[in-house]
Structures are given as C-alpha cells and as structure tokens.
Design a protein around this motif. Structure first.
Motif, PDB file in Angstrom:
ATOM      1  N   ARG A   1      -7.060   7.005  -3.423  1.00 22.99           N
ATOM      2  CA  ARG A   1      -7.565   5.901  -4.398  1.00 22.99           C
ATOM      3  C   ARG A   1      -8.995   5.727  -4.143  1.00 22.99           C
TER       4      ARG A   1
ATOM      5  N   THR B   1       1.639   6.439  -7.950  1.00 25.00           N
ATOM      6  CA  THR B   1       0.736   5.353  -7.480  1.00 25.00           C
ATOM      7  C   THR B   1       0.109   4.869  -8.505  1.00 25.00           C
TER       8      THR B   1
ATOM      9  N   LYS C   1      -3.481   5.621  -9.594  1.00 32.96           N
ATOM     10  CA  LYS C   1      -4.877   5.300  -8.979  1.00 32.96           C
ATOM     11  C   LYS C   1      -4.921   6.134  -7.549  1.00 32.96           C
TER      12      LYS C   1
ATOM     13  N   ALA D   1      -3.329   6.849  -3.280  1.00 32.60           N
ATOM     14  CA  ALA D   1      -2.983   6.157  -2.182  1.00 32.60           C
ATOM     15  C   ALA D   1      -4.133   5.577  -1.526  1.00 32.60           C
ATOM     16  N   GLU D   2      -3.845   4.474  -0.888  1.00 31.24           N
ATOM     17  CA  GLU D   2      -5.022   3.926   0.079  1.00 31.24           C
ATOM     18  C   GLU D   2      -5.168   4.768   1.431  1.00 31.24           C
TER      19      GLU D   2
ATOM     20  N   GLU E   1       4.354   1.991   1.758  1.00 29.44           N
ATOM     21  CA  GLU E   1       5.466   3.212   0.943  1.00 29.44           C
ATOM     22  C   GLU E   1       5.064   4.237   1.315  1.00 29.44           C
TER      23      GLU E   1
ATOM     24  N   ASP F   1       0.732  -1.166  -0.033  1.00 26.20           N
ATOM     25  CA  ASP F   1      -0.007  -0.058   0.094  1.00 26.20           C
ATOM     26  C   ASP F   1       0.825   1.164  -0.040  1.00 26.20           C
ATOM     27  N   ARG F   2       0.111   2.371  -0.502  1.00 28.45           N
ATOM     28  CA  ARG F   2       0.819   3.716  -0.183  1.00 28.45           C
ATOM     29  C   ARG F   2       0.189   4.689   0.650  1.00 28.45           C
ATOM     30  N   CYS F   3       0.920   5.388   1.527  1.00 28.32           N
ATOM     31  CA  CYS F   3       0.307   6.325   2.346  1.00 28.32           C
ATOM     32  C   CYS F   3       1.024   7.771   2.181  1.00 28.32           C
TER      33      CYS F   3
END
Length: 340
Positions: free
Chosen positions: A257, A231, A234, A236-237, A194, A169-171
C-alpha cells in the motif's frame, strides 16, 4: 574428522578427512556438531555467487547453521562449559569495533563467517568463539540448528517488520519454506497483524495456515490481485519477501500500500522500480541480513516456549548430497539438517 568441503565452484561437494580443530586462543570454543542446517546460500556458494565477496581459499568446509555440544573451551571462557548444548551464532565477532559496541555485532568490522569465509559446520566439530554460543537448555541441537541462520534471519526481518505493524494492519509473507515458515511463527508471536502468506506450492500455504497464517494464497499467476482483494484494493502495510527471485520482487512491491515497507530477505534477482514510483507512493525497500547475538537469544526464548518450531528433515552427514539435491529440487518442507 569427517567434513564436507567445497573443492571447486560448479563442482560437487566432497566428504574428506581433516584435523579436528583445537583451542588456540583464550576465547575459543570447540563445538561437537549435533546438527548443521542445509541452506540455499550453500547452493549459491557452489554456484560461485559468494566467491568474490568472501575471498575464501578452496577447499574449505561449508555450513553456517550449527548447533551441538561444547567439547573444549579457552582459558578465558566462563559463559559455557564442556557438555553444554549450544546453538552457534553464524558470525565470530571481535566485540571491540564501533558496531559491536553498539550491539550491532552482525556488522562487526572484523567478523569471520564460518561456512562462508572460514571453516564451517558440515563436519563433526566446529571452532567458534565465546561471543557466538547461546545455551539452549533441553532443546536438541538437531532440532534447532537451522535457527542459527534461517531462523535468525527470519527473526531479524520479522522483528523489524513488527515494529511497524499495528492491530488491523496486514503483512504479506512471500515464501513459506525454510525461512518463511519460521518468519510466519515469529510474526504471529510478536505482531498483531493479519498474515497473508503467498507461495507457489499449495502444501506450503497449507503449512502456513497450520502455523498461524490468516490467509494462504497460491502463486498461480493471480497472486497479486488476490492479495489486493484481501486488503480492500489498497495493499499491505508490510511485505516480507523470503524468496527474492523469480519475479517475487516486482510482485511484492505491487502488493504494497502507500507508504508501505518491502523487506528483502531472499535474494537472486535485481529490484527494478522506477524512482518516481518509490517517491510517489513513498514506499521503503529494506534489506535484511542475519541477526545479532541478542536476536538469537530472543529467538531461542520463543523456541523454548514452543512458539517457534522448526520443521526439519534429517540426513546423516555422509548423505549430504541427497540433502543438497532435495533442497535444490524443491522437495523439502522446512529445513534439511545434517547429523554427523
């Protein structure tokens, strides 16, 4: 003792002499201040933003990020002794209401908030309670004082975000200043995500990269597009926004996202999102206040392990105005600490 007080809104703070607080109840703890953090909330207090909410009577002593040494205790106090180095949870809580009994003491129905609605720690001594002090061992109070609120707030938000985040996931973290640089370290310590850090200052993004961020994005007008590029288009989560003003809220939501979480930590502007956009993308907007006593205990464990380090600039108490001015002008990297 010397204390820095709010004497009127939209007026300068004043250094005055006031009585040293005394033990009057069995659970009281008097702390000799070793460091008091200077927070952006203090600027908002001076602007009158908290006047209606706090209903505090002026003049009063400001300062809600405090650490020092126990100088006196009430008859029922057993958890700390005179001479112990402690950090002070920002709230004085009752321990008896429904929220406290659930361990959600940040929402105590009978809380007092030193520095907000009662006397705070821009002073030589502070009165608090046994429920509010955490021993810090060999850590120095002036090195960790701002963790009492800035760090605690950052930890609270980061821990909530980390419960959602998974490997891959991305933050996005918006703001790498006083709160943000702590939140970055916490996220790196407890989350596999990330980390993409966005700040308008290139020095701040450089600091973010040095303490664990995977990407630094300078907010120069193209930050949303750059984050979307990082990302895969899309978003980030999770976005954790430590700024909350100057357009950050709209940009932060655009960085999400589908079904993403937007955590609001900093404040200063309204969030304006069409309800159809919230529904169609199923995003969540999540508020964050400070954290619980247990959050502070966990944060101090990370600090003792060297996994969270507070970047500080220290000022003598009588140079409070310079510290406030440096914060207001954006000259600080990390947190300003007043040392009596």
């Amino acid at each position: 003792m010397r204390a820095v007080q709010v004497t009127g809104y939209h007026q300068p703070l004043a250094l005055v002499d006031v009585p040293v607080p005394e033990v009057t109840g069995p659970w009281d703890v008097i702390v000799k201040i070793g460091g008091a953090g200077v927070c952006r909330t203090d600027l908002h207090i001076l602007e009158g933003q908290w006047a209606e909410k706090s209903q505090v009577s002026l003049p009063y002593t400001i300062g809600h990020e405090n650490a020092g040494w126990v100088s006196a205790v009430g008859s029922a106090v057993t958890g700390v002794s005179e001479g112990d180095a402690v950090i002070v949870h920002p709230l004085i809580t009752c321990g008896l209401c429904r929220a406290c009994r659930f361990g959600d003491d940040v929402h105590c129905e009978n809380n007092r908030f030193p520095g907000i609605d009662t006397a705070g720690g821009y002073a030589e001594y502070l009165k608090t309670s046994a429920r509010s002090v955490v021993r810090i061992g060999d850590l120095q109070p002036s090195d960790v004082a701002a963790l009492a609120d800035a760090g605690l707030t950052a930890y609270h938000a980061a821990a909530k975000a980390a419960r959602r985040l998974r490997a891959g996931d991305r933050c996005v973290v918006i703001g790498a200043g006083g709160l943000g640089h702590i939140g970055i370290q916490v996220l790196k310590a407890i989350s596999p995500a990330e980390l993409i850090v966005v700040d308008r200052n290139a020095d701040a993004t450089g600091l973010a990269l040095s303490i664990g961020a995977d990407h630094g994005v300078v907010a120069d007008g193209g930050q949303v597009e750059e984050v979307l590029g990082l990302t895969g288009g899309k978003g980030a989560e999770v976005v954790v926004d430590f700024v909350g003003e100057g357009g950050a809220t709209g940009e932060g939501i655009r960085m999400l996202r589908q079904a993403g979480d937007y955590h609001v930590v900093g404040y200063g502007e309204n969030i304006n999102v069409p309800t159809i956009d919230i529904i169609s993308s199923e995003i969540s907007i999540i508020g964050n206040l400070v954290g619980s006593y247990n959050d502070l205990v966990e944060l101090m464990a990370l600090a003792a392990q060297g996994r969270v380090t507070l970047h500080t600039a220290k000022y003598p108490l009588d140079e409070f105005q310079r510290a406030v001015d440096d914060l207001d002008a954006g000259r600080l990297r990390g947190r300003a600490i007043l040392v009596p």
